[in-house]
Design an enzyme around this catalytic site. Structure first.
Site, PDB file in Angstrom:
ATOM      1  N   LEU A 161       0.876  -1.243   0.074  1.00 53.63           N
ATOM      2  CA  LEU A 161       0.036  -0.053  -0.045  1.00 53.63           C
ATOM      3  C   LEU A 161       0.765   1.181  -0.066  1.00 53.63           C
ATOM      4  O   LEU A 161       1.694   1.201   0.469  1.00 53.63           O
ATOM      5  CB  LEU A 161      -0.964   0.131   1.584  1.00 53.63           C
ATOM      6  CG  LEU A 161      -2.024  -0.977   1.424  1.00 53.63           C
ATOM      7  CD1 LEU A 161      -2.790  -0.697   2.588  1.00 53.63           C
ATOM      8  CD2 LEU A 161      -3.031  -1.016   0.317  1.00 53.63           C
ATOM      9  N   ASP A 162       0.489   2.406  -0.767  1.00 57.68           N
ATOM     10  CA  ASP A 162       1.228   3.552  -0.772  1.00 57.68           C
ATOM     11  C   ASP A 162       1.254   4.056   0.918  1.00 57.68           C
ATOM     12  O   ASP A 162       0.416   3.763   1.634  1.00 57.68           O
ATOM     13  CB  ASP A 162       0.509   4.575  -1.440  1.00 57.68           C
ATOM     14  CG  ASP A 162       0.695   4.290  -2.955  1.00 57.68           C
ATOM     15  OD1 ASP A 162       1.457   3.576  -3.284  1.00 57.68           O
ATOM     16  OD2 ASP A 162      -0.366   4.735  -3.774  1.00 57.68           O
ATOM     17  N   LYS A 163       2.158   4.874   1.187  1.00 58.21           N
ATOM     18  CA  LYS A 163       2.398   5.302   2.684  1.00 58.21           C
ATOM     19  C   LYS A 163       1.126   6.005   2.843  1.00 58.21           C
ATOM     20  O   LYS A 163       0.774   6.053   4.278  1.00 58.21           O
ATOM     21  CB  LYS A 163       3.443   6.432   2.486  1.00 58.21           C
ATOM     22  CG  LYS A 163       3.934   6.785   3.832  1.00 58.21           C
ATOM     23  CD  LYS A 163       5.053   7.927   3.685  1.00 58.21           C
ATOM     24  CE  LYS A 163       4.778   9.049   2.881  1.00 58.21           C
ATOM     25  NZ  LYS A 163       5.662  10.053   2.948  1.00 58.21           N
ATOM     26  N   THR A 165      -1.810   5.897   2.045  1.00 57.69           N
ATOM     27  CA  THR A 165      -3.247   5.026   2.057  1.00 57.69           C
ATOM     28  C   THR A 165      -3.225   3.920   3.304  1.00 57.69           C
ATOM     29  O   THR A 165      -2.304   3.343   3.914  1.00 57.69           O
ATOM     30  CB  THR A 165      -3.167   4.176   0.771  1.00 57.69           C
ATOM     31  OG1 THR A 165      -2.886   4.757  -0.432  1.00 57.69           O
ATOM     32  CG2 THR A 165      -4.377   3.058   0.716  1.00 57.69           C
ATOM     33  N   ARG A 280      -5.737   5.663  -8.271  1.00 61.47           N
ATOM     34  CA  ARG A 280      -5.460   7.048  -8.213  1.00 61.47           C
ATOM     35  C   ARG A 280      -5.328   7.393  -9.746  1.00 61.47           C
ATOM     36  O   ARG A 280      -6.202   8.574 -10.024  1.00 61.47           O
ATOM     37  CB  ARG A 280      -4.243   7.406  -7.447  1.00 61.47           C
ATOM     38  CG  ARG A 280      -4.536   7.090  -5.965  1.00 61.47           C
ATOM     39  CD  ARG A 280      -3.269   7.149  -5.287  1.00 61.47           C
ATOM     40  NE  ARG A 280      -2.681   8.404  -5.081  1.00 61.47           N
ATOM     41  CZ  ARG A 280      -1.573   8.797  -4.623  1.00 61.47           C
ATOM     42  NH1 ARG A 280      -0.733   7.689  -3.768  1.00 61.47           N
ATOM     43  NH2 ARG A 280      -1.295   9.907  -4.093  1.00 61.47           N
TER      44      ARG A 280
END
Length: 388
Positions: A161-163, A165, A280
């Site tokens: 996961l992105d930081k 998110t 996104r």
């Protein structure tokens, strides 16, 4: 270890500053270039003056030897950098949220209770945390906090996961199982690339929630647009026929009228492939960007300082002090809004194993609307069971 002590105050988790040595053999793209050029391009955390001074006093060496800033890197060179680390703060449960319905959003939790009996388990990751130690983050990463707070070591993350998110992160206690599940996900991605227009029942499924700008369509939206993922990790991904095949499914749960002419929508997002920033990018492409996405929402207040070629210095920060040990500028804390976006990995399924994260606080639900939302999600499951 005192370096592991994390101070929790004002809604942030802080790590005490500490000395550390970074080591790396020269990468292929570094060979034949001046060391100062590589440091400025690959490690843009500090200024050029900082790196020149670090080289001169011997904190940056090559092959354990003092060098000059115009040293040309060669194959096999070992670059070392002894530095005083100042890890950025991450979000933690603020005191005013204690014992509230929102308290779980910023709290790291083990999702399945029978972790002692299973090699496969899930952790709820709050926003602002990277999963692995990376860049300026080490102790303030999810893996290190799990080790510190839960005593879990030698665990292997399966998804990423992105930081910014929040949501479900899968782990395995064994490297072999983590590799098997990762391979399964990769195989399904390849299958989806071949069958982009055909819904298929998958052994692994992911469901995200997102809050986007605009009044989203009532019907199921399927986006089949290829995405270019630039090689440099800080570049922006974008839709292009030259990219890799990508597919995301979107479905509106509800919308909110914020003002007379402004709407926001809560939607389900199901990535059928797994490109970087896929949800996104696809939401931006169809005109419904995530409300507070600092990169892909051109109307985001945070976006004003974004450099489209390299994402750095996302907002102008005031210098509050200088470090007594290393002299670097100490910046004011980031805004909470800079550390999270309205994108949440809500549900993850592997065969019969289902892991569900707490609902995010940005849904702004009371008890009645919370129940209505759960009914809407269950209704989606019933209508489109081949996605879940």
């Amino acid at each position: 270890n005192k370096n592991k002590n994390k101070n929790k105050k004002k809604g942030f988790r802080f790590v005490n500053s500490y000395f550390s040595t970074f080591k790396s053999f020269a990468k292929e793209r570094w060979i034949g270039r001046k060391v100062i050029e590589v440091l400025m391009e690959e490690f843009c955390v500090h200024s050029q003056n900082y790196y020149i001074n670090a080289i001169q006093i011997g904190n940056i060496k090559v092959n354990d030897s003092i060098i000059k800033e115009d040293y040309i890197l060669k194959c096999g060179d070992l670059l070392t950098h002894r530095l005083h680390r100042h890890e950025p703060p991450t979000l933690v449960l603020p005191n005013y949220m204690l014992n509230t319905e929102s308290s779980n959003f910023y709290k790291i939790e083990i999702i399945n209770s029978n972790i002692s009996e299973s090699n496969l388990f899930a952790i709820y990751k709050p926003p602002s945390l990277p999963i692995h130690p990376c860049g300026r983050y080490y102790f303030n990463s999810l893996i290190k906090i799990i080790e510190f707070e839960f005593g879990l070591t030698n665990i292997y993350p399966i998804n990423r996961l992105d930081k910014v998110t929040s949501g479900v992160v899968l782990f395995s206690k064994t490297a072999d199982q983590a590799k098997q599940v990762s391979n399964l996900i990769s195989q399904q991605t390849q299958l989806c690339q071949q069958l982009l227009t055909v819904p298929i029942k998958k052994r692994v499924s992911k469901i995200y929630l997102a809050r986007v700008i605009g009044k989203f369509a009532d019907n199921l939206i399927q986006v089949n647009e290829s995405i270019v993922v630039p090689k440099h990790k800080e570049s922006i991904c974008y839709v292009s026929p030259d990219g890799k095949a990508s597919q995301t499914i979107f479905y509106k749960l509800e919308h909110y009228q914020i003002s007379q002419d402004y709407y926001e929508s809560l939607i389900i997002c199901i990535p059928q492939t797994g490109r970087t920033h896929q949800i996104r990018v696809h939401l931006k492409y169809i005109g419904f960007p995530i409300v507070n996405d600092p990169i892909y929402n051109i109307n985001s207040e945070i976006n004003e300082n974004i450099d489209k070629n390299r994402i750095k210095n996302r907002s102008k920060k005031k210098i509050t002090n200088n470090c007594n040990d290393c002299g670097v500028d100490l910046l004011e804390n980031p805004l909470i809004e800079e550390l999270q976006i309205c994108l949440h990995a809500f549900r993850y399924r592997i065969d019969e194993h289902i892991f569900i994260a707490p609902l995010p606080i940005w849904i702004n639900c009371n008890n009645d609307s919370n129940n209505n939302l759960k009914e809407a999600i269950n209704s989606f499951y019933g209508k489109f069971d081949y996605f879940v």
